[in-house]
Scaffold this active site. Structure first.
Site, PDB file in Angstrom:
ATOM      1  CE  LYS A  37      -3.914  -1.405  -0.596  1.00 46.37           C
ATOM      2  NZ  LYS A  37      -4.542  -2.569   0.299  1.00 46.37           N
ATOM      3  CE  LYS A  80     -13.091  -5.836  -5.894  1.00 46.30           C
ATOM      4  NZ  LYS A  80     -12.020  -4.916  -5.538  1.00 46.30           N
ATOM      5  CE  LYS A 103      -7.552 -14.632  -7.921  1.00 48.41           C
ATOM      6  NZ  LYS A 103      -7.604 -13.558  -7.509  1.00 48.41           N
TER       7      LYS A 103
END
Ligand code: TRP
Length: 331
Positions: A111, A197, A194
């Site tokens: 992050k 989204k 895979k």
């Protein structure tokens, strides 16, 4: 009976990969274990601090989970922010968690790379909140993907540390719930293995997609130039379409197209048309349920209140006991 808990991200519609992965198993599991499923809306603020559509996202996730067959009378289905006891446990746990171990966490480091403009304390303590989610119900089994294993390990560390520090045997350490062979991996339509989204646009088929959209996505799926002679190997993108077909079509249909592939007479257009129709047959009842539930505000209100009530009952008991263990006492 084991207490199972799963946190659900509050953004993103459910796709076929989610369905054949975890969710189909949640629906089964709710009858076999004491299950808590919650929508992690506090967590979403670590990356989306001022989301205009927070409520709409949470609502849609709730609707879709209900549509897949999670029964709010059987499982405890709730929204994280409806249970403020979680925030209290998070605060208490934070006092016994070290900066160093949080800074070393892989997801935190990722992050920091991804959103350098917003390295907030919530991001750093994300694993503490997640541990609070789990141990507030003293859950022992947590169905998680590979990307969450380190967080779960940290939850175990914090639970064990609490017990050690206060010389109690209070929190059971939580472990990953393994679906083993029941997990069906659904490939993407873009040739990747895979469905997700965050992958390329058009890679995923959402449960709420309408038939027109499904047809369009499937017709655009990646293939190759086709076998030139019988017995050729199958490329990954074509194998993906067959794997999707295995999930939604009859074995006869799959065999028919396999024979056509092996005989080098296949036309991918035909396979895609069939696949699209079979996906549509599969998702139609789910999409209809989604629309029906989404139109029913009264039902959603009732479900969320019932979930909050059940979850808070269990959370309140833990907080009462934890306060006593730590030494908070009424005068
Ligand atoms: N971190 C999880 C995810 O990104 C969501 C989550 C939050 C969770 N709290 C949890 C998962 C507790 C399991 C248990 O998918």
């Amino acid at each position: 009976m084991e207490t199972v808990l799963s946190g659900i991200r509050s953004t993103g519609n459910l796709h076929l990969g989610n369905y054949f992965g975890a969710i189909r198993n949640f629906v089964k599991m709710q009858h076999e274990h004491n299950c808590y499923f919650f929508i992690a809306d506090y967590h979403s603020l670590t990356t989306h601090p001022t989301p205009d559509d927070l409520h709409r996202n949470v609502r849609q996730v709730l609707v879709e989970y209900l549509a897949t067959g999670i029964d709010p009378e059987v499982a405890t289905l709730y929204i994280q922010s409806d249970v403020p006891e979680v925030a209290e446990l998070y605060l208490l746990l934070n006092m016994n968690v070290y900066m160093g171990e949080l800074e070393r966490c892989t997801s935190f480091k990722e992050k920091v790379r991804k959103q350098p403009e917003n390295i907030n304390a919530g991001l750093l303590t994300y694993p503490v909140l997640m541990a609070a989610d789990i141990i507030i119900h003293r859950a022992t089994k947590v169905p998680v993907g590979k990307d969450q294993e380190q967080h779960l390990e940290m939850a175990r560390t914090f639970a064990n540390r609490f017990n050690r520090m206060y010389k109690v045997d209070y929190f059971p350490p939580p472990y990953a719930f393994n679906f083993s062979e029941e997990l069906v991996k659904i490939p993407g339509l873009d040739g990747s293995t895979k469905m997700g989204k965050s992958e390329a646009e058009g890679n995923a088929i959402f449960l709420a997609d309408d038939p027109k959209v499904i047809r369009k996505k499937v017709m655009r799926a990646t293939t190759d130039s086709g076998p030139e002679q019988p017995g050729e190997d199958m490329s990954q993108p074509v194998e993906n379409l067959f794997n999707l077909m295995r999930a939604v079509s009859t074995p006869d249909t799959v065999q028919h197209f396999l024979d056509a592939f092996n005989g080098a007479t296949i036309r991918y257009g035909d396979l895609k048309k069939q696949l699209a129709e079979d996906i549509i047959s599969f998702t139609t009842p789910l999409r209809e349920r989604i629309l029906e539930i989404s139109a029913d505000d009264a039902y959603l209100g009732k479900v969320s209140r019932m979930g909050a009530e059940k979850a808070r009952e269990s959370a309140r008991k833990t907080i009462r006991e934890v306060r006593e263990i730590i030494g908070f006492k009424p005068f």
